[in-house]
Design an enzyme around this catalytic site. Sequence first.
Site, short mmCIF file in Angstrom:
data_model
loop_
_atom_site.label_atom_id
_atom_site.label_comp_id
_atom_site.label_asym_id
_atom_site.label_seq_id
_atom_site.Cartn_x
_atom_site.Cartn_y
_atom_site.Cartn_z
N ARG A 96 0.87 -1.18 0.00
CA ARG A 96 0.00 0.00 0.00
C ARG A 96 0.90 1.22 0.00
O ARG A 96 1.55 1.52 0.99
CB ARG A 96 -0.86 -0.04 1.27
CG ARG A 96 -2.06 0.87 1.27
CD ARG A 96 -2.66 0.95 2.66
NE ARG A 96 -1.81 1.73 3.53
CZ ARG A 96 -1.68 1.56 4.85
NH1 ARG A 96 -2.35 0.61 5.46
NH2 ARG A 96 -0.87 2.32 5.56
N HIS A 144 -3.33 4.48 4.97
CA HIS A 144 -4.55 3.65 4.91
C HIS A 144 -5.69 4.41 4.22
O HIS A 144 -6.33 3.90 3.30
CB HIS A 144 -4.95 3.25 6.33
CG HIS A 144 -6.27 2.57 6.43
ND1 HIS A 144 -6.47 1.30 5.92
CD2 HIS A 144 -7.45 2.97 6.96
CE1 HIS A 144 -7.74 0.95 6.15
NE2 HIS A 144 -8.35 1.94 6.78
N TYR A 161 4.15 4.60 11.68
CA TYR A 161 4.36 3.16 11.80
C TYR A 161 5.22 2.54 10.70
O TYR A 161 5.41 1.34 10.68
CB TYR A 161 3.02 2.42 11.92
CG TYR A 161 2.03 2.71 10.79
CD1 TYR A 161 2.13 2.03 9.57
CD2 TYR A 161 1.00 3.63 10.95
CE1 TYR A 161 1.24 2.27 8.55
CE2 TYR A 161 0.10 3.89 9.92
CZ TYR A 161 0.22 3.21 8.73
OH TYR A 161 -0.67 3.45 7.72
C1 TPP Z 1 -14.81 -5.99 11.45
C2 TPP Z 1 -13.98 -4.76 11.26
N1 TPP Z 1 -13.08 -4.41 12.20
C3 TPP Z 1 -12.36 -3.28 12.06
C4 TPP Z 1 -12.54 -2.46 10.98
C5 TPP Z 1 -11.75 -1.13 10.86
N2 TPP Z 1 -10.76 -1.27 9.76
C6 TPP Z 1 -11.03 -0.83 8.52
S1 TPP Z 1 -9.85 -1.21 7.43
C7 TPP Z 1 -8.91 -1.95 8.62
C8 TPP Z 1 -7.61 -2.58 8.24
C9 TPP Z 1 -7.82 -3.70 7.30
O1 TPP Z 1 -6.60 -4.17 6.81
P1 TPP Z 1 -6.49 -5.20 5.64
O2 TPP Z 1 -7.51 -6.27 5.78
O3 TPP Z 1 -5.08 -5.65 5.56
O4 TPP Z 1 -6.89 -4.39 4.34
P2 TPP Z 1 -6.29 -3.05 3.75
O5 TPP Z 1 -7.01 -1.90 4.41
O6 TPP Z 1 -4.83 -3.04 3.99
O7 TPP Z 1 -6.63 -3.10 2.31
C10 TPP Z 1 -9.53 -1.89 9.85
C11 TPP Z 1 -8.97 -2.39 11.12
C12 TPP Z 1 -13.48 -2.87 10.02
N3 TPP Z 1 -13.71 -2.15 8.91
N4 TPP Z 1 -14.18 -4.02 10.18
#
Ligand code: TPP
Lengths: 364, 356
Positions: free
Chosen positions: A259, A263, A272
Amino acid sequence: MSTPDTSLLPRDTPVQLIDEHGTATPDPDYALPSAERLQQAYASLVNGRRINDQCNALVRQGRLAVYPSSNGQEACQVAAALALAEGDWLFPTYRDSVSVIARGVAPEDAMVLLRGDWHSGYNPHAFGVAPQSTPLATQLLHAVGFAHAAMLRGEPTVVLAMCGDGATSEGDFHEAMNFAAVFKLPVVFFVQNNEFAISVPLSRQTAAPSLAHKAIGYGMPGRRVDGNDVAALLAVLQEAVDRGRRGDGPTLVEAHTYRMLAHTNADDDTRYRERDEVQAWVARDPLSRVRTYLRAEELLDDAAEAAMTEEAEGIAAELRAAMNADPELDPQELFAHVFAERPASLEAQWELLHDEIERTEAGA
Amino acid sequence: MDRHPRTETRGGDAAAGSGIDAPGTASTAEHVVETMTMAAALNRALADALAEDERVLVFGEDVGALGGVFRITDGLTARFGERRCFDTPLAESGIVGTAVGMAMNGLIPVVEMQFDAFALPAFEQVVSHVAKLGNRTRGDVRMPMVIRIPFGGGIGGVEHHCDSSEAYYAHTPGLTVVSPSNPQDAYSLLRAAIASPDPVIFMEPKKLYWSKGVVDTSITADLRRASVVREGSDVTLISYGPSVAVALEAAEALAAEGRSAQVVDVRTLTPFDDETVSNAVRGTGRAVVIAEAPGFASVASEIQARVFEQCFEVLEAPVRRVTGFDTPFASPKFEHWYLPDVDRVLDAVDSLHWEG
Ligand SMILES: Cc1ncc(C[n+]2csc(CCOP(=O)(O)OP(=O)(O)O)c2C)c(N)n1
């Protein structure tokens, strides 16, 4: 219990067909996609990058509420859409807008969620694209149920479900993999391992040798692929889609990518990760390597590139225009779709809002 | 079950390649008028829905060969085949989450949660997707599905087997939450739930599974209507599911005391039928709401509030509630102390300012 079929295990290194320098690296199992397909993929990559850049700009201008960008992950975005046939279904996350658009959804309709107009802006049935899912990993189960229904209905649909590395720690990821394997469903689980779940690195999500290794525990093949190599992605995803279409069940594909931005715009990634680390991934950019390859093979000339740039600029200009216009929104839509038919118990609240709107408009 | 005509079960052979057809291709269920238990009425409703609409599927934990731990799905796999009624891996979020995908793809899943507390792993799917997808997609994707949940106490169940979780669901916009109180409603409401374009949480009172009554399978129910199950003029007892029996018993006792109690069975907790309930209370001027769930922030509280708001000018006394305590559900030895009973209802009625 039979001994595990080790052919389900992923390779030690991700599949790669075009390296960082744009050189084709022959693979015993996967053929390089055709020139035409790579040209098509590259055009789509150019559009995807332009859409990402445009959306990031729209956030800065206050025209989008938020944009989880897939900058750096465009090869995954494009390959996921291209691997599917018409009639197949994509189950995307919040980060997968470029995939959604690559499946045919108009960019401004894909942005309805992130602009804050409504929770989704396109008819899933018109494109074979589920609404973008925010609760992590939940959409994987929907994908599995959708594929199960397709199987029961005797339809040849293949379903590709996307998620990030962080989402693989969620219970629904595991339930979805297990259901899909038990019922032998035509599902491709496509994990974009971009190294981070917001701020939390992969090492905090798993102690497994790779995310793809998780597949064997469910009795399905796990594949690792260079997530910045659109050629390898197309080949590996196509294999998984074909396997599903043949009735041989699900596949887990892990793409190793990165990425490049925070975020979302609301995140500060300097807290981080080191700039050096981010910088190192610039060299692995998913656009430049396939471009170098296509140019070297004389499959892409200046005229073709100019045409691609023009198309991408056109998309961006249209998106800008659409986002700069304030849409007509009807607050009473709040009550319109909660149930198929509005219940009497919502009538009074609907009328309350109706009166408030009339008074506001009269006062304005 | 053997009184049913054998239908051609297209989905019956797991190996068969034939797809599930559109509705209207299946047979019509046989019309019966019969005394049966609520369990049998629910079973018949599932069987009739499976027979009449090829899109209907039943799945969950132990619903196949075993017929469900309460036998509500008894015989369905044998009759309709593995493709129409099947066991899943043991994962409630998986059951509900895959049901969402099936509903998106044109089927009507009717899933069973084994017990109320064990539906909780599926809560995220229910709240975030089942309830919201229709709204999220502006009606492009509807969620016709039924989630059946055995609930409530009165069976001497150990911890996690007697909870009343209806308030969690009723609080969630987009869900229709239904609870039958007798075999006829169990049949008719479950058929209506399966026919609904909206998702329905179908709360089955465990302690009434073996209660009997006449079921006429030609009777249909309106999912948005409460029903007045006993006429009366002095006080309105409002309840649903397992507590309707308590209300009816209390009404009998009140009649012996010379008070005429009306009993309203709410049936659908949400969307709430204000019209029937308020009209009933306007006829008596007094009301008591009875429900098993803890009273704090409960469906009973909501009913009480609505009656206050809508009937204030005719009320002779505050609306009272008789509910479970605000404690975790009692262990089997204490259950009879926990559950609202006739005496508590009578005490509540006595307190309704009868002087003059
Ligand atoms: C059930 C749930 N818990 C927490 C969140 C908050 N949240 C949104 S994106 C994220 C990180 C997700 O990381 P990843 O699965 O690696 O996907 P990326 O964002 O890197 O594409 C979090 C913790 C959420 N959307 N859904």
